[in-house]
Design a protein around this motif. Structure first.
Motif, PDB file in Angstrom:
ATOM      1  N   UNK A  19      10.536  81.924 -80.447  1.00 39.46           N
ATOM      2  CA  UNK A  19       9.655  82.200 -81.337  1.00 39.46           C
ATOM      3  C   UNK A  19       9.552  81.096 -82.254  1.00 39.46           C
ATOM      4  N   UNK A  20       8.452  80.865 -83.174  1.00 39.54           N
ATOM      5  CA  UNK A  20       8.246  79.936 -84.038  1.00 39.54           C
ATOM      6  C   UNK A  20       9.462  79.953 -85.126  1.00 39.54           C
ATOM      7  N   UNK A  21      10.222  81.072 -85.324  1.00 40.14           N
ATOM      8  CA  UNK A  21      11.342  81.068 -86.234  1.00 40.14           C
ATOM      9  C   UNK A  21      12.655  80.689 -85.663  1.00 40.14           C
ATOM     10  N   UNK A  22      12.642  80.426 -84.390  1.00 36.66           N
ATOM     11  CA  UNK A  22      13.803  80.102 -83.624  1.00 36.66           C
ATOM     12  C   UNK A  22      14.423  78.403 -84.006  1.00 36.66           C
ATOM     13  N   UNK A  23      15.714  78.371 -84.104  1.00 34.13           N
ATOM     14  CA  UNK A  23      15.929  77.192 -84.470  1.00 34.13           C
ATOM     15  C   UNK A  23      16.946  76.638 -83.392  1.00 34.13           C
ATOM     16  N   UNK A  24      16.384  76.253 -82.244  1.00 35.50           N
ATOM     17  CA  UNK A  24      16.977  75.975 -80.860  1.00 35.50           C
ATOM     18  C   UNK A  24      16.907  74.439 -80.491  1.00 35.50           C
ATOM     19  N   UNK A  25      17.809  73.746 -80.285  1.00 33.42           N
ATOM     20  CA  UNK A  25      18.018  72.133 -80.037  1.00 33.42           C
ATOM     21  C   UNK A  25      16.675  71.920 -78.999  1.00 33.42           C
ATOM     22  N   UNK A  26      16.091  70.911 -79.416  1.00 28.39           N
ATOM     23  CA  UNK A  26      14.834  70.493 -78.781  1.00 28.39           C
ATOM     24  C   UNK A  26      14.793  70.653 -77.214  1.00 28.39           C
ATOM     25  N   UNK A  47       5.587  91.934 -83.682  1.00 25.78           N
ATOM     26  CA  UNK A  47       4.554  91.354 -82.794  1.00 25.78           C
ATOM     27  C   UNK A  47       4.348  89.833 -82.806  1.00 25.78           C
ATOM     28  N   UNK A  48       4.250  89.409 -84.060  1.00 26.34           N
ATOM     29  CA  UNK A  48       4.103  87.750 -84.261  1.00 26.34           C
ATOM     30  C   UNK A  48       5.111  86.947 -83.743  1.00 26.34           C
ATOM     31  N   UNK A  49       6.338  87.503 -83.442  1.00 26.62           N
ATOM     32  CA  UNK A  49       7.462  86.630 -82.872  1.00 26.62           C
ATOM     33  C   UNK A  49       7.183  86.927 -81.138  1.00 26.62           C
ATOM     34  N   UNK A  50       6.648  87.862 -81.004  1.00 28.99           N
ATOM     35  CA  UNK A  50       6.456  87.904 -79.284  1.00 28.99           C
ATOM     36  C   UNK A  50       5.510  87.194 -79.165  1.00 28.99           C
ATOM     37  N   UNK A  51       4.319  87.070 -79.677  1.00 29.44           N
ATOM     38  CA  UNK A  51       3.230  86.108 -79.349  1.00 29.44           C
ATOM     39  C   UNK A  51       3.478  84.866 -79.466  1.00 29.44           C
ATOM     40  N   UNK A  52       4.114  84.506 -80.607  1.00 30.04           N
ATOM     41  CA  UNK A  52       4.671  83.036 -80.598  1.00 30.04           C
ATOM     42  C   UNK A  52       5.586  82.368 -79.626  1.00 30.04           C
ATOM     43  N   UNK A  53       6.345  83.272 -79.197  1.00 32.71           N
ATOM     44  CA  UNK A  53       7.270  82.972 -77.970  1.00 32.71           C
ATOM     45  C   UNK A  53       6.649  82.983 -76.557  1.00 32.71           C
ATOM     46  N   UNK A  54       5.245  83.291 -76.533  1.00 39.15           N
ATOM     47  CA  UNK A  54       4.593  83.271 -75.400  1.00 39.15           C
ATOM     48  C   UNK A  54       3.835  81.953 -75.382  1.00 39.15           C
ATOM     49  N   UNK A  55       3.767  81.088 -76.328  1.00 32.02           N
ATOM     50  CA  UNK A  55       2.720  79.937 -76.420  1.00 32.02           C
ATOM     51  C   UNK A  55       2.929  79.299 -75.298  1.00 32.02           C
ATOM     52  N   UNK A  56       4.164  78.680 -74.543  1.00 25.11           N
ATOM     53  CA  UNK A  56       4.401  78.187 -73.280  1.00 25.11           C
ATOM     54  C   UNK A  56       3.424  78.746 -72.002  1.00 25.11           C
ATOM     55  N   UNK A  86      -9.164  80.791 -75.998  1.00 23.30           N
ATOM     56  CA  UNK A  86      -8.705  82.131 -76.126  1.00 23.30           C
ATOM     57  C   UNK A  86      -8.894  82.856 -77.378  1.00 23.30           C
ATOM     58  N   UNK A  87      -9.155  83.995 -77.205  1.00 23.58           N
ATOM     59  CA  UNK A  87      -9.370  85.030 -78.357  1.00 23.58           C
ATOM     60  C   UNK A  87      -8.418  86.281 -78.483  1.00 23.58           C
ATOM     61  N   UNK A  88      -7.424  86.034 -78.943  1.00 28.39           N
ATOM     62  CA  UNK A  88      -6.392  87.074 -78.894  1.00 28.39           C
ATOM     63  C   UNK A  88      -6.814  88.289 -79.563  1.00 28.39           C
ATOM     64  N   UNK A  89      -6.554  89.135 -78.880  1.00 32.98           N
ATOM     65  CA  UNK A  89      -7.133  90.783 -79.375  1.00 32.98           C
ATOM     66  C   UNK A  89      -5.558  91.242 -80.083  1.00 32.98           C
ATOM     67  N   UNK A  90      -5.666  92.212 -80.781  1.00 31.29           N
ATOM     68  CA  UNK A  90      -4.522  92.828 -81.483  1.00 31.29           C
ATOM     69  C   UNK A  90      -3.633  93.297 -80.475  1.00 31.29           C
ATOM     70  N   UNK A  91      -2.263  92.889 -80.569  1.00 28.21           N
ATOM     71  CA  UNK A  91      -1.115  93.144 -79.300  1.00 28.21           C
ATOM     72  C   UNK A  91      -0.960  94.748 -79.351  1.00 28.21           C
ATOM     73  N   UNK A  92      -0.926  95.040 -78.323  1.00 29.16           N
ATOM     74  CA  UNK A  92      -0.672  96.553 -77.733  1.00 29.16           C
ATOM     75  C   UNK A  92       0.780  96.658 -77.382  1.00 29.16           C
ATOM     76  N   UNK A  93       1.286  97.845 -77.748  1.00 28.34           N
ATOM     77  CA  UNK A  93       2.869  98.304 -77.514  1.00 28.34           C
ATOM     78  C   UNK A  93       2.887  99.211 -76.186  1.00 28.34           C
ATOM     79  N   UNK A  94       3.505  98.834 -75.079  1.00 29.06           N
ATOM     80  CA  UNK A  94       3.628  99.612 -74.044  1.00 29.06           C
ATOM     81  C   UNK A  94       4.810 100.167 -74.148  1.00 29.06           C
TER      82      UNK A  94
END
Length: 123
Positions: free
Chosen positions: A17-24, A75-84, A100-108
């Motif tokens: 996610x965008x909040x992760x602090x992982x070595x590059x 949801x925000x972290x899940x979507x940002x983690x899917x950037x790749x 891409x036009x991302x619609x509101x994420x759904x919960x399955x």
């Protein structure tokens, strides 16, 4: 035109996610593996044969199916983690991911290993 559904593997949001602090370099390896998986799944669904007209946008609906164990990330972290994965899907379609036009994420439902289900439609 509706594209075939793709079921992407769950990406650990704590690492991508965008909040992760992982070595590059560790992040690079994880994103590279994520892109390879998304590319292979999109090609198996024959997305590479789809021709997207110039100026057309792709409406993308994301269904989040978290793993059975652990907390449910927001949801925000899940979507940002899917950037790749989104980058790889855009590459397969031969378009810029800006289209891409991302619609509101759904919960399955929770599933064993977790999954991200992608439904896309050319608008």
């Amino acid at each position: 035109m509706i594209l075939p559904q793709i079921k992407l593997p769950w990406a650990k949001t704590s690492e991508l996610s965008a909040n992760a602090r992982l070595h590059w370099s560790k992040r690079y390896r994880k994103v590279k593996a994520q892109k390879a998986a998304a590319d292979a799944l999109a090609r198996a669904a024959r997305w590479h044969l789809v021709s997207i007209p110039d100026g057309a946008e792709v409406a993308v609906t994301v269904t989040i199916c978290p793993p059975t164990r652990g907390s449910i990330p927001d949801d925000d972290n899940v979507i940002s983690a899917q950037k790749g994965a989104f980058d790889a899907l855009a590459d397969v379609l031969k378009i810029n991911d800006r289209r891409f036009r991302l619609q509101a994420p759904r919960r399955g439902e929770r599933c064993r290993d977790g999954a991200i289900i992608i439904n896309a439609e050319v608008a």
